[in-house]
Design a protein around this motif. Structure first.
Motif, PDB file in Angstrom:
ATOM      1  N   ALA A 277       0.807  -1.218   0.000  1.00 63.62           N
ATOM      2  CA  ALA A 277       0.000   0.000   0.000  1.00 63.62           C
ATOM      3  C   ALA A 277       0.843   1.271   0.000  1.00 63.62           C
ATOM      4  O   ALA A 277       0.296   2.357  -0.003  1.00 63.62           O
ATOM      5  CB  ALA A 277      -0.906   0.001   1.241  1.00 63.62           C
ATOM      6  N   VAL A 278       2.168   1.141   0.007  1.00 63.25           N
ATOM      7  CA  VAL A 278       3.043   2.305   0.052  1.00 63.25           C
ATOM      8  C   VAL A 278       3.546   2.634  -1.349  1.00 63.25           C
ATOM      9  O   VAL A 278       4.074   1.769  -2.046  1.00 63.25           O
ATOM     10  CB  VAL A 278       4.238   2.063   0.997  1.00 63.25           C
ATOM     11  N   THR A 279       3.384   3.889  -1.750  1.00 60.21           N
ATOM     12  CA  THR A 279       3.820   4.321  -3.079  1.00 60.21           C
ATOM     13  C   THR A 279       5.243   4.834  -3.025  1.00 60.21           C
ATOM     14  O   THR A 279       5.552   5.743  -2.255  1.00 60.21           O
ATOM     15  CB  THR A 279       2.904   5.433  -3.617  1.00 60.21           C
ATOM     16  N   GLY A 280       6.112   4.242  -3.846  1.00 61.73           N
ATOM     17  CA  GLY A 280       7.481   4.719  -3.973  1.00 61.73           C
ATOM     18  C   GLY A 280       7.563   5.662  -5.159  1.00 61.73           C
ATOM     19  O   GLY A 280       6.777   5.575  -6.096  1.00 61.73           O
ATOM     20  N   MET A 281       8.517   6.589  -5.111  1.00 61.09           N
ATOM     21  CA  MET A 281       8.615   7.590  -6.167  1.00 61.09           C
ATOM     22  C   MET A 281      10.045   7.799  -6.612  1.00 61.09           C
ATOM     23  O   MET A 281      10.970   7.671  -5.828  1.00 61.09           O
ATOM     24  CB  MET A 281       8.078   8.923  -5.656  1.00 61.09           C
ATOM     25  N   LEU A 282      10.192   8.123  -7.894  1.00 60.43           N
ATOM     26  CA  LEU A 282      11.456   8.613  -8.390  1.00 60.43           C
ATOM     27  C   LEU A 282      11.571  10.088  -8.039  1.00 60.43           C
ATOM     28  O   LEU A 282      10.560  10.799  -7.962  1.00 60.43           O
ATOM     29  CB  LEU A 282      11.541   8.452  -9.913  1.00 60.43           C
ATOM     30  N   GLY A 283      12.793  10.542  -7.831  1.00 59.90           N
ATOM     31  CA  GLY A 283      12.982  11.945  -7.504  1.00 59.90           C
ATOM     32  C   GLY A 283      14.434  12.350  -7.665  1.00 59.90           C
ATOM     33  O   GLY A 283      15.325  11.497  -7.767  1.00 59.90           O
ATOM     34  N   PRO A 284      14.708  13.661  -7.685  1.00 61.67           N
ATOM     35  CA  PRO A 284      16.053  14.158  -7.923  1.00 61.67           C
ATOM     36  C   PRO A 284      16.905  14.256  -6.656  1.00 61.67           C
ATOM     37  O   PRO A 284      16.393  14.471  -5.561  1.00 61.67           O
ATOM     38  CB  PRO A 284      15.798  15.547  -8.523  1.00 61.67           C
ATOM     39  N   MET A 285      18.222  14.144  -6.861  1.00 61.35           N
ATOM     40  CA  MET A 285      19.219  14.350  -5.811  1.00 61.35           C
ATOM     41  C   MET A 285      20.295  15.262  -6.395  1.00 61.35           C
ATOM     42  O   MET A 285      20.711  15.079  -7.538  1.00 61.35           O
ATOM     43  CB  MET A 285      19.828  13.014  -5.380  1.00 61.35           C
ATOM     44  N   ALA A 286      20.746  16.243  -5.601  1.00 59.45           N
ATOM     45  CA  ALA A 286      21.726  17.197  -6.107  1.00 59.45           C
ATOM     46  C   ALA A 286      22.423  17.892  -4.946  1.00 59.45           C
ATOM     47  O   ALA A 286      22.135  17.627  -3.775  1.00 59.45           O
ATOM     48  CB  ALA A 286      21.052  18.224  -7.024  1.00 59.45           C
ATOM     49  N   ARG A 287      23.329  18.822  -5.295  1.00 59.02           N
ATOM     50  CA  ARG A 287      24.079  19.539  -4.262  1.00 59.02           C
ATOM     51  C   ARG A 287      23.280  20.676  -3.643  1.00 59.02           C
ATOM     52  O   ARG A 287      23.593  21.137  -2.550  1.00 59.02           O
ATOM     53  CB  ARG A 287      25.364  20.119  -4.861  1.00 59.02           C
ATOM     54  N   ASP A 288      22.279  21.185  -4.353  1.00 65.38           N
ATOM     55  CA  ASP A 288      21.527  22.329  -3.843  1.00 65.38           C
ATOM     56  C   ASP A 288      20.070  22.246  -4.281  1.00 65.38           C
ATOM     57  O   ASP A 288      19.714  21.483  -5.185  1.00 65.38           O
ATOM     58  CB  ASP A 288      22.148  23.640  -4.324  1.00 65.38           C
ATOM     59  N   VAL A 289      19.230  23.055  -3.637  1.00 65.68           N
ATOM     60  CA  VAL A 289      17.789  23.012  -3.876  1.00 65.68           C
ATOM     61  C   VAL A 289      17.439  23.543  -5.263  1.00 65.68           C
ATOM     62  O   VAL A 289      16.514  23.045  -5.916  1.00 65.68           O
ATOM     63  CB  VAL A 289      17.031  23.794  -2.785  1.00 65.68           C
ATOM     64  N   GLU A 290      18.152  24.561  -5.736  1.00 64.29           N
ATOM     65  CA  GLU A 290      17.871  25.124  -7.065  1.00 64.29           C
ATOM     66  C   GLU A 290      17.970  24.040  -8.140  1.00 64.29           C
ATOM     67  O   GLU A 290      17.202  24.039  -9.108  1.00 64.29           O
ATOM     68  CB  GLU A 290      18.837  26.266  -7.387  1.00 64.29           C
ATOM     69  N   SER A 291      18.914  23.131  -7.987  1.00 64.15           N
ATOM     70  CA  SER A 291      19.070  22.042  -8.962  1.00 64.15           C
ATOM     71  C   SER A 291      17.862  21.113  -8.931  1.00 64.15           C
ATOM     72  O   SER A 291      17.391  20.660  -9.980  1.00 64.15           O
ATOM     73  CB  SER A 291      20.348  21.252  -8.673  1.00 64.15           C
ATOM     74  N   LEU A 292      17.352  20.828  -7.731  1.00 68.50           N
ATOM     75  CA  LEU A 292      16.154  19.995  -7.612  1.00 68.50           C
ATOM     76  C   LEU A 292      14.965  20.674  -8.283  1.00 68.50           C
ATOM     77  O   LEU A 292      14.190  20.033  -9.003  1.00 68.50           O
ATOM     78  CB  LEU A 292      15.815  19.735  -6.142  1.00 68.50           C
TER      79      LEU A 292
END
Length: 533
Positions: A277-292
């Motif tokens: 019942a738990v949804t997994g997600m793809l997402g970004p990783m980077a050095r700073d928030v602006e990149s995300l």
């Protein structure tokens, strides 16, 4: 010959001890042989996978050497130091070439993986993508940005092993939707990174490609399951990576490696995965928030919605992300289950203070986990006895129920819990929540601080805000935890002076832009607290 006569003729054979012994020995030998052959086949598959990885890295190294020979004046150190937003601008204006950026990151990725074992494949199509971009007139939001991809995300012509022998040799015939969208926005996926077996682990090791180390401290884990991504980006070998998160698999490596990472709401981006019942997600990783934020802007585009009609066509809301309106922030320092380490608690306290001084309204909130307390407080011996008693019952029960039925039964109480959680959130008038992120980098970890927001399906991000001090270590000597269980005891063994400590930022479902805006605020305000993070 009748069946009765046949059994009469065979009867002396079954009663003869020597014949019976020979049959049993023969059967045992056959079983052993088959088992040995199976193990040998598995070993051969793993050896072939390692050989293919080594060949891929050799090919990558040859490409880098060729570029360096032809371009001896390449500004590698300068390129690697640039923030992603600035790098995109320079690529678009032509002051940096696509080749110089790609091969600079390829060279650095090789150095990092030699040190910490994080890259498991070279996406050889990256050079074709580079040539394709040079011919295009339109330049996407991620024009020329080299991107690393977590192992299980499909890339055409490559294997998605999941850290398991079962999937070795199964070459994918097409790119996953997210890879197609990244390419359409001008990005250049160039390597795939290591993961733990099955990806359900907070560490990063499997029997095929081995253990990935934390580049900030080789005695520590980089976190999991997106540990290869965390290690490569933290080591400087990638500027943007795509991970996945079912119980903290983006946020844990980001916390352990001093990075920013975002777990979006389920279905906001294509290629999400579900575990019951738990949804997994793809997402970004980077050095700073602006990149995300730039990555999310690029992904939430018409091409994503066209390729995957199940993704709601909700483009990135720049107005929300860029807003400077004061926020109403709820916070908590502990969840009542896993007592935060001194550095975790200090990170939340100091961040809360900075947010208040900046004009935001900050209120302490109940993390709403008390419904779990009775189970957690049971003595360890009682828990073990219950586990032994209930295991066969649960196994039989689940084996007789269809997967969808199990999910339905699990979803009902989760929906009620989520509704109650949101109702309390609304009653308090909150915009976002600030809470601990597990850290610093452990060798063993508990994930209650992250997996709550997978269960609730809320967007949640991690931002590094500080580093562990000697005062934190001294205070850790007096740490007792809530229950005296193995997690509490292991935490006291952590030695992590200088390693990054992060906080977690949470918003309501479908409010990734608000979550990122809050993360950016935290990142800006805590700049002075971070020391070489």
């Amino acid at each position: 010959m009748t069946q009765e006569r046949l059994w009469q003729d065979l009867d002396p054979l079954w009663t003869d001890p020597r014949t019976l012994s020979a049959l049993l020995c023969g059967s045992a030998a056959a079983i052993i042989l088959l088992k040995w052959l199976g193990q040998r086949q598995i070993q051969q598959k793993m050896e072939e996978a390692r050989r293919m990885r080594d060949l891929a890295l050799e090919r990558m190294e040859k490409a880098v050497c060729r570029f360096k020979k032809e371009n001896p004046g390449a500004q590698t150190a300068h390129i690697l130091s640039l923030p992603m937003v600035e790098l995109v601008e320079k690529l678009k204006e032509g002051s940096l070439s696509l080749e110089s950026v790609l091969y600079s990151y390829m060279g650095k990725a090789l150095e990092v993986t030699q040190e910490v074992n994080c890259v498991i494949d070279f996406i050889h199509g990256c050079e074709d993508q580079l040539q394709k971009l040079k011919k295009q007139k339109e330049k996407g939001l991620l024009y020329g940005i080299p991107i690393s991809i977590k192992d299980h995300i499909n890339c055409k012509g490559h294997v998605s092993s999941g850290g398991m022998v079962k999937f070795l040799g199964q070459v994918k015939e097409e790119d996953s939707v997210i890879v197609q969208v990244l390419k359409s926005q001008g990005a250049i996926p160039f390597v795939k990174t290591n993961i733990p077996q099955t990806m359900i682990n907070y560490d990063c090791s499997n029997l095929i490609f081995g253990q990935t180390l934390n580049p900030l401290n080789h005695k520590k884990s980089p976190g999991g399951s997106s540990g290869g991504e965390g290690a490569l980006i933290a080591g400087g070998g990638s500027i943007l990576g795509i991970g996945s998160d079912v119980a903290g698999s983006i946020r844990l490596p980001s916390s352990f490696c001093g990075l920013c990472g975002l777990k979006p709401t389920g279905d906001r981006i294509s290629d999400g995965i579900s575990v019951l019942a738990v949804t997994g997600m793809l997402g970004p990783m980077a050095r700073d928030v602006e990149s995300l934020a730039l990555c999310m802007k690029a992904l939430l585009c018409k091409e994503m919605f066209r390729l995957d009609p199940t993704v709601p066509p909700i483009p990135f809301n720049e107005e929300v992300y860029s807003s400077s309106k004061p926020l109403r922030i709820g916070y908590y320092e502990g969840d009542g289950y896993f007592q935060p380490s001194p550095s975790m608690r200090r990170a939340v306290q100091q961040t809360r203070k900075l947010l208040q001084e900046a004009g935001h309204t900050v209120n302490i909130v109940d993390p709403n986990l008390k419904s779990q307390f009775n189970t957690y407080r049971l003595p360890v011996l009682v828990k073990r006895i219950l586990a032994i008693i209930l295991k066969p019952i649960v196994s039989v029960w689940t084996s007789h129920l269809h997967h969808n039925t199990v999910c339905h039964l699990l979803c009902l109480p989760l929906q009620v819990y989520c509704t109650e959680f949101i109702a309390k959130w609304r009653k308090l008038g909150l915009d976002v929540i600030l809470c601990p992120a597990l850290g610093p980098a452990f060798n063993h970890a508990a994930t209650s601080y992250t997996n709550l927001y997978n269960v609730l399906n809320f967007p949640a991000g991690v931002v590094p805000v500080s580093t562990v001090t000697r005062a934190d270590e001294e205070e850790l000597k007096h740490y007792r935890g809530h229950y005296g269980d193995p997690w509490d005891k292991r935490l006291k063994e952590v030695r992590a002076v200088g390693l990054p400590v992060a906080v977690q930022c949470v918003a309501l479902p479908w409010q990734e832009e608000l979550c990122l805006r809050f993360m950016k605020e935290v990142e800006t305000l805590t700049h002075g607290m971070r020391r070489n993070v």
